[in-house]
Design an enzyme around this catalytic site. Structure first.
Site, PDB file in Angstrom:
ATOM      1  N   GLY A   2       0.815  -1.198   0.000  1.00 53.32           N
ATOM      2  CA  GLY A   2       0.000   0.000   0.000  1.00 53.32           C
ATOM      3  C   GLY A   2       0.853   1.254   0.000  1.00 53.32           C
ATOM      4  N   CYS A   3       0.240   2.371  -0.408  1.00 57.65           N
ATOM      5  CA  CYS A   3       0.986   3.628  -0.531  1.00 57.65           C
ATOM      6  C   CYS A   3       1.394   4.166   0.835  1.00 57.65           C
ATOM      7  CB  CYS A   3       0.166   4.647  -1.302  1.00 57.65           C
ATOM      8  SG  CYS A   3      -1.519   4.878  -0.667  1.00 57.65           S
ATOM      9  N   TYR A   4       0.412   4.298   1.747  1.00 55.84           N
ATOM     10  CA  TYR A   4       0.737   4.708   3.113  1.00 55.84           C
ATOM     11  C   TYR A   4       1.779   3.763   3.716  1.00 55.84           C
ATOM     12  CZ  TYR A   4      -3.266   7.948   3.940  1.00 55.84           C
ATOM     13  OH  TYR A   4      -4.155   8.986   3.947  1.00 55.84           O
ATOM     14  N   ALA A   5       1.563   2.448   3.491  1.00 55.84           N
ATOM     15  CA  ALA A   5       2.409   1.434   4.126  1.00 55.84           C
ATOM     16  C   ALA A   5       3.836   1.489   3.624  1.00 55.84           C
ATOM     17  CB  ALA A   5       1.823   0.044   3.896  1.00 55.84           C
TER      18      ALA A   5
END
Length: 877
Positions: free
Chosen positions: A694-697
């Site tokens: 994921g992008c945030y991750a």
């Protein structure tokens, strides 16, 4: 002709070739595998032949049938209680209980009975905090008073029962052994309170449980002579249990799945006798890693040489136990290597001759070895071997070209102590350029590919090499190999194979090895095709009509890509990147809403949107039409399409790569997590199913990872994303009118990226994501507690060292800004401000959520898995 030893066991323990002729032999199934192993009581159960056969077949999905049978034979060669001690941490019981119990159920079904000892540290911390008691540690040991002990005892019984009940649900009989297992005295009552030092282990209940068909499940609680219960660290309890039982395996289950080197690569194996001093002198071997290696050495020094320690993720337990390559970090005592450059340096020439002849066949075997020894007596060479001569490797030097590895013979005992990888590590250090050859029908060719940087197949043989970068040198290598391989096929006597080759440069000796295509999934260029993929060079020979599934990265016939779900922002960014990529062709784009319309922004060919069904995907995979499927669908939607690819593979030799951009497979241990800067790139290169992070991750992990070993508590990540992260489907979180002069939380607790980051880092992380009014880009402000006093300069240096050479990670001084990362393909990390006490640092990270947070990272993974250079088609920072 050279050949390899027919027995291959453990972590890359497959063979490298030998110069003398021998025919590969099938590995016989030992008697232990041809019958069920009974237990000694009336309550015992038998594993019948059909059940065992089914399990062997199932386990063959993680390794070859030969590997599975060999390891089963090894594990059933000792008494049941000596199979394995497995230490299970509290975090495993909380986050990976299902994976753990499934793996244990497999072992139980094949008649293997590990002894389980578990802790409950994280759960105890939570309970104490809820009760208003702050956990205290001195020198890493929990200070335990009466209240803490009372809470710990109840918790341990609860966690033990939870594990036992879960195993029973899976048909596994488990015996809770919660008292009377460990006798102890106070470690230091004044300093640590009710903490014990184990003085004795009661083996009788363990043996009784196993003899009656039960898995023994122990807690790490001990008792004094007068009955006082004491708290004991679970790692310590597992070590003392191992000293008492002397098992073949000691397994420490870990969320991280192993130990990692300075580059963040998982260490596959450590041979302590050979590597310990060197390893402990390395700058990156510090803190927890250093202590772990030191403690394991102290443990193994007290155990039989055949015992090994594995640090492994619970979901990979079967792969670690039943395959040569393993999955975690294997630590053995091993054997020290000796070397010789002349026959006179061997203490025992008869032992050398026996090593060369031990798996020869035919009446002329001894004469063949005598001629080989005569040749060695007249020429330069360097040999590597262990004192009992369980392993022997010989390298012939070249004055004008790469050196040649001509012999590696390993006994079964040698493989079990992992000498093969030990030897190859030494070869890498002492021989910067090395070539060797194998027959393409050998069953263990995979190990050669693991060790090589390049390969070439011709006339039934495969040439491997490493350290050769110059294109002219590679061309000469291929020409010489082609000429020598033809000569080898025409001649059959030793002189025509050995001596003429010895007079040319470089030497090539025919080997026996299993067929394997370095460029599966890609067609072949005229003459020879060479393609860089990370540090590995791939070469294949001409094939004007490649079979389905044999594709090679080339400008004229690039890898064929299908994009399922292309309407979103990420899909559009990926289309733009693929349009500029020199070696990828976007052949199919599927979108239900846009079916029948022309794809805009792709200039290589005209592409019309399709509405592909799972049945369409299955048939396309069966026909071998696609080399890489990219699933750009919302969470929870792509499973039917992935299963369709699986179904298509069943009726085809073709095997495409799948990259999933959703969260559906990020927690599936069968999939490779595709974050190249933190996951070993070799895993991605070999993967066919990749879960894109994921992008945030991605930004959160890169922002925290260098400090994981320095964590003094839970990091808190405050993340803010532009509204493109909310997708194209209208919602309050991408409604500009609602976001103007506003900021909106996605969720306050339990966001899926919180679990993703915590799982991958192996440390619990709190994550509070928000959305703001700008379109693209994420900013993280990360508060990280430290376990010791550190300065801002120290921390920044740690990050610079960790990400040195990473082209898509930039370490800066000031806190990075979103507007500076928008439209760029990497991550910026900075800030590094430490509080006055030096025990907390704030780190900031920015990322474009549509690029490195999604499409760019997807292309990195595609490049690696399809055999291209990692950054092909990606403008680096």
């Amino acid at each position: 002709m050279l050949s390899a030893c027919p027995v291959a066991l453990r972590a890359g323990a497959r063979r490298v070739i030998r110069r003398l002729p021998v025919r590969s032999r099938a590995v016989a199934v030992p008697p232990a595998l041809r019958r069920a192993r009974p237990f000694s009581s009336s309550a015992s159960r038998r594993t019948d032949l059909s059940t065992r056969g089914m399990i062997v077949q199932t386990l063959s999905s993680v390794g070859s049938k030969r590997e599975v049978q060999q390891y089963l034979s090894l594990f059933t060669s000792v008494s049941s209680q000596r199979f394995a001690v497995i230490k299970v941490g509290g975090a495993i019981l909380t986050d990976y209980l299902e994976e753990l119990c499934s793996s244990l159920a497999f072992l139980y079904t094949v008649g293997l009975y590990p002894v389980i000892v578990h802790g409950a540290g994280p759960q105890l911390n939570n309970l104490l905090e809820q009760a208003g008691v702050e956990p205290q540690f001195e020198e890493g040991i929990r200070v335990t008073d009466a209240k803490t002990l009372r809470v710990a005892r109840d918790l341990f019984l609860q966690e033990n029962l939870k594990l036992v009940n879960k195993l029973e649900e899976k048909g596994v009989h488990a015996q809770p052994l919660t008292t009377g297992m460990f006798r102890a005295e106070y470690l230091n009552k004044d300093k640590w309170g009710l903490v014990g030092k184990i003085t004795a282990v009661n083996k009788q209940p363990i043996e009784s449980a196993i003899n009656n068909g039960y898995l023994p499940i122990l807690t790490s609680m001990a008792e004094t002579e007068d009955g006082q219960i004491l708290n004991v660290n679970a790692d310590v309890a597992a070590a003392e249990l191992a000293r008492a039982l002397e098992p073949l395996k000691v397994v420490y289950l870990s969320e991280k799945g192993g130990l990692f080197d300075a580059a963040g690569q998982k260490i596959s194996a450590i041979n302590l006798d050979q590597e310990y001093d060197h390893l402990m002198s390395q700058e990156w071997v510090r803190y927890g890693t250093r202590l772990k290696i030191k403690e394991i050495k102290e443990l193994l020094d007290t155990l039989p040489r055949a015992t090994s320690v594995a640090i492994i993720h619970p979901g990979d337990l079967q792969k670690e136990l039943f395959t040569d390559s393993g999955a975690g970090t294997l630590i053995r005592r091993g054997n020290k290597l000796l070397s010789a450059t002349s026959l006179s340096e061997f203490k025992d020439l008869d032992a050398l001759k026996s090593a060369l002849i031990r798996d020869r066949e035919g009446p002329d075997a001894e004469a063949t070895v005598d001629k080989y020894l005569e040749f060695l007596g007249q020429n330069k060479f360097k040999a590597y071997y262990d004192e009992p001569m369980n392993a022997l490797a010989i390298v012939l030097p070249e004055s004008n070209g790469p050196e040649t590895l001509t012999t590696l013979t390993i006994t079964r005992s040698g493989w079990l102590t992992n000498v093969a990888d030990n030897i190859f590590t030494t070869l890498r250090k002492e021989h910067p350029k090395l070539v060797w050859t194998v027959r393409e029908d050998d069953e263990n060719l995979g190990w050669f590919f693991d060790k090589a940087e390049g390969s070439l197949t011709r006339n039934g043989s495969v040439l491997f090499w490493y350290g050769i970068e110059d294109s002219q040198e590679v061309s000469k290598l291929m020409k010489d190999f082609s000429e020598n391989s033809r000569a080898t096929l025409r001649n059959s006597n030793l002189e025509s194979r050995l001596y003429p080759a010895a007079k040319t440069a470089p030497r090539f000796a025919a080997q026996q090895a299993r067929g394997f295509s370095t460029l599966a999934r890609r067609p072949v260029l005229p003459e020879f095709s060479i393609k860089r993929a990370s540090s590995r060079t791939y070469v294949t020979q001409t094939n004007p009509n490649p079979p389905v599934g044999k594709r090679n990265a080339s400008n004229s016939q690039p890898a064929r890509v299908a994009l399922i779900g292309a309407r979103g922002f990420t899909g559009q960014e990926l289309i733009r990147l693929l349009d500029a990529h020199p070696n990828m062709d976007l052949c199919h784009v599927s979108s239900r809403e846009l079916a029948g319309t022309k794809l805009e922004g792709y200039t290589k060919r005209e592409v019309i949107y399709e509405n592909l069904s799972p049945e369409d995907v299955r048939d396309m995979e069966r026909r071998g039409e696609i080399d890489c499927w990219v699933m750009a669908l919302p969470n929870g939607v792509c499973k039917p399409f992935v299963e369709a690819v699986y179904e298509g593979r069943k009726a085809s030799s073709h095997k495409s790569v799948i990259v999933d951009l959703s969260a559906d497979y990020r927690f599936d241990s069968a999939w490779t997590y595709g974050l190249p800067e933190l996951v070993p790139r070799s895993n991605i290169i070999q993967a066919t199913e990749i879960a894109n992070p994921g992008c945030y991750a991605t930004a959160a992990q890169l922002g925290i990872a260098p400090l994981v070993e320095h964590l003094g508590g839970m990091p808190h990540v405050f993340g803010v994303s532009g509204y493109s992260g909310a997708g194209t489907k209208p919602s309050p979180k991408n409604d500009v009118s609602l976001l103007t002069d506003n900021i909106m939380p996605y969720s306050l607790t339990g966001h899926i990226h919180e679990r993703e980051v915590s799982t991958q880092l192996g440390a619990q992380v709190a994550f509070i994501p928000h959305v703001a009014v700008w379109f693209r880009g994420i900013h993280h402000t990360i508060s990280i507690p430290l376990n010791k006093t550190m300065t801002s300069r120290d921390i920044r240096q740690i990050y610079q060292d960790r990400y040195a050479g990473e082209k898509l990670v930039k370490v800066v001084g000031e806190a990075p800004l979103v507007k500076n990362i928008s439209g760029k393909h990497g991550v910026e990390i900075g800030g590094f401000e430490v509080d006055k006490a030096g025990r907390r640092v704030v780190v900031c990270a920015t990322i474009d959520n549509l690029l490195k947070g999604a499409a760019t990272q997807c292309l990195q993974n595609m490049n690696l898995a399809l055999g291209y250079a990692e950054y092909e088609g990606i403008p680096v920072m």
